[in-house]
Design a protein around this motif. Structure first.
Motif, short mmCIF file in Angstrom:
data_model
loop_
_atom_site.label_atom_id
_atom_site.label_comp_id
_atom_site.label_asym_id
_atom_site.label_seq_id
_atom_site.Cartn_x
_atom_site.Cartn_y
_atom_site.Cartn_z
N PHE A 31 26.63 85.10 63.09
CA PHE A 31 25.31 84.59 62.56
C PHE A 31 25.11 85.09 61.31
N GLU A 32 25.19 86.65 60.92
CA GLU A 32 24.92 87.27 60.09
C GLU A 32 25.26 86.62 58.67
N PRO A 33 26.43 86.30 58.61
CA PRO A 33 26.99 85.61 57.32
C PRO A 33 26.20 84.04 57.17
N ARG A 34 26.28 83.64 58.35
CA ARG A 34 25.52 82.07 58.37
C ARG A 34 23.95 82.31 57.84
N GLU A 35 23.34 83.24 58.29
CA GLU A 35 21.91 83.36 57.69
C GLU A 35 21.89 83.62 56.35
N ARG A 36 22.80 84.70 56.12
CA ARG A 36 22.86 84.96 54.47
C ARG A 36 23.04 83.44 53.83
N ASP A 37 23.99 82.83 54.11
CA ASP A 37 24.34 81.45 53.62
C ASP A 37 23.25 80.52 53.70
N PHE A 38 22.59 80.54 54.68
CA PHE A 38 21.37 79.70 54.77
C PHE A 38 20.34 79.94 53.76
N ALA A 39 20.26 81.30 53.69
CA ALA A 39 19.21 81.83 52.92
C ALA A 39 19.40 81.54 51.28
N ARG A 40 20.58 81.63 51.02
CA ARG A 40 21.15 81.24 49.76
C ARG A 40 20.92 79.49 49.35
N LYS A 41 21.22 78.85 50.51
CA LYS A 41 21.01 77.33 50.49
C LYS A 41 19.84 77.14 50.26
N GLU A 42 18.69 77.82 51.26
CA GLU A 42 17.23 77.47 51.01
C GLU A 42 16.66 77.73 49.75
N LYS A 43 16.96 79.00 49.11
CA LYS A 43 16.67 79.03 47.73
C LYS A 43 17.13 78.05 46.56
N ALA A 44 18.27 77.41 46.94
CA ALA A 44 19.00 76.50 46.05
C ALA A 44 18.04 75.18 46.22
N LEU A 45 17.97 74.83 47.49
CA LEU A 45 17.00 73.73 47.80
C LEU A 45 15.68 73.62 47.21
#
Length: 520
Positions: free
Chosen positions: A104-118
């Protein structure tokens, strides 16, 4: 010698007694000794047995302890095994949780990046929306300048154009569907109804809702009234009918809501006048006899109607209610005669359609049976009649046809629709019913007023005693397709605004005339 014998006997007695005492003591001693020996033996046996019991108890207790220990060891072993398994599962779950956390840790980092992009994309979209809104407003302003119309005016113009187009297309579709459906249906329906009317020619009997009794002279009015009005009170009390004695020469009017009572009163009064003896006792006697005669007439009238239609198995009480319709009128049309007509018409149309003729006649004959008691029971006569028919054993199809003949309940069978059609035919045929001239003229005027209220109508004519309305429209305003919609709109407004028996045919006429002159 005698003394010697006595002494000898005494000595012998003493010796015997001493010997007996000694023997008794010896026996007691022996018994005591034997008892002591027995007690000693019992005591020894008891000691021996107690030792044995003690040993057995010790052995048994050792066995019980061994068994309890074995069971405890087994239970403890199972518990330890279960605890071990649970411990292993918990360890596995912890390992799985650790692995998932690592995933989950890499996923959370990925989600954070995507959230910023959105978030950035949303900001861009909002900016674009504002830009597009400004452009749309500029375009609207330019369009308004070019067209000379506001936005609301343009919307209204577009909606009106779409509505006209939809009405035009709908009118064409309705016309095509109606033409296709009516071609065969109209021919068939007209043939069946025309055949029914031609095959049945019914009599017409007009009766008024009040009865008039003609007197031989005006002096008879005084005799009918009697001293202090006792005779007229006796007649009204015995018959339940009001006697109206006014200035009408040589006539007495009988008024009452119950037609059977009114007939009883009419016949009784005629009999009293012809007899000449008019007093309270005679009045009661005559009214009673006439009532019995009218009951017989009612029964005979019901039986005759049933016989004429060939319907059998109707309950006797229902036949009596049917006979009461002989004295009931509707728009001056005799209800019993109307019921017989409807029965014949139903049978004729049912035979044309290949349905059960007798069942259709039965429904037609009984359709207005509720009018026999509708002045006694609250509610529509159709519902009252259906309940009455059900009470006296008529089947569910007949009960439903009676209830549905005035749309109090929706019709769910062909027979119910046949009863409706036959009822309309019997009531709408020329001369069947009587209307006041004022009501008749007012209805014709209302028909023409309703039709003239529509746009494009030039002239309106109510013809065929108000059974048909011919509407002439202006050809430059109403098209052929719009004429179809206009006829439907007029018919719908007539249904909503007016109350009328049967049906009214609305005919819209549109014609185009081209005129040209030839000059020479």
């Amino acid at each position: 010698m005698d003394v010697y014998i006595v002494l000898t006997g005494l000595v012998a007695f003493i010796v015997g007694f001493a010997f007996a005492y000694w023997m008794k003591g010896k026996m007691v001693f022996e018994k005591i000794k034997s008892a002591e020996e027995e007690a000693l033996r019992i005591l020894n046996d008891a000691k021996r047995k107690s030792g044995t019991f003690l040993k057995e108890a010790k052995i048994e207790s050792k066995d019980i302890l061994y068994k309890m220990k074995a069971e405890f060891d087994a239970e403890t072993k199972e518990t330890k095994s279960e605890l071990k398994k649970r411990e292993n599962r918990l360890i596995q779950k912890e390992e799985n949780i650790d692995r998932k956390i690592d995933q989950f840790e890499p996923r959370e980092r990925d989600f954070a990046r995507k959230e910023k992009a959105l978030s950035k994309r949303e900001e861009n979209i909002e900016q674009n929306k504002l830009k597009y809104s400004e452009l749309i407003e500029e375009q609207k302003i330019q369009l308004e300048k070019i067209s000379g119309l506001t936005v609301e005016q343009a919307k209204e113009l577009l909606i009106r154009a779409m509505e006209n187009e939809a009405r035009y297309e709908g009118a064409k579709l309705i016309k095509r569907i109606e033409n296709e459906a009516k071609e065969e249906a109209d021919k068939r329906a007209k043939k069946i109804m025309a055949t029914a009317i031609q095959r049945y020619a019914g009599d017409f009997v007009a009766e008024r809702t009040v009865s008039v009794v003609h007197l031989p002279n005006d002096e008879m009015k005084g005799r009918i009234i009697g001293r202090e009005g006792r005779n007229i009170r006796a007649i009204e009390a015995a018959t339940g009918i009001d006697l109206i004695i006014d200035d009408t020469p040589e006539a007495v009017i009988l008024s009452g809501f119950n037609p059977v009572r009114r007939e009883v009163a009419r016949l009784s009064l005629m009999r009293l006048i012809s007899d000449g003896r008019i007093h309270p006792a005679r009045i009661e006697d005559v009214v009673k006899k006439v009532g019995q005669e009218v009951d017989l007439v009612i029964k005979e009238a019901g039986e005759q109607a049933v016989f004429d239609l060939g319907v059998h198995g109707i309950n006797n009480e229902l036949i009596k209610y049917l006979g009461r319709l002989k004295f009931r009128t509707s728009y001056a049309q005799n209800v019993l005669q109307h019921s017989v007509e409807v029965g014949f018409l139903c049978g004729i149309m049912a035979s044309e359609l290949g349905l059960n003729l007798k069942l259709a006649r039965r429904m037609g004959l009984l359709h207005d049976i509720g009018k026999a008691i509708d002045h006694e029971v609250e509610g529509p006569h159709a519902i009252i009649g259906s309940k009455l028919a059900k009470k006296f054993g008529e089947n569910s199809n007949v009960v439903h046809a009676i209830a549905a003949h005035h749309e109090d309940v929706p019709p769910n069978s062909v027979y119910a629709l046949l009863v409706q059609a036959a009822d309309s035919l019997s009531g709408a045929r020329p001369g069947a019913r009587k209307e006041l001239l004022e009501n008749y003229i007012k209805r014709l005027e209302d028909l023409e007023i309703i039709a003239n209220s529509f746009k494009g109508v030039s002239n309106t004519y109510a013809i065929q005693a108000g059974r048909e309305l011919r509407v002439i429209v202006e050809s430059n305003i109403i098209s052929d397709d719009e004429a179809v919609l206009l006829s439907r709109d007029i018919a719908k407004k007539i249904e909503e605004s007016l109350t009328f028996p049967g049906q009214i045919k609305v005919t819209v006429i549109r014609e185009t005339r081209s005129v040209e002159y030839a000059n020479k």
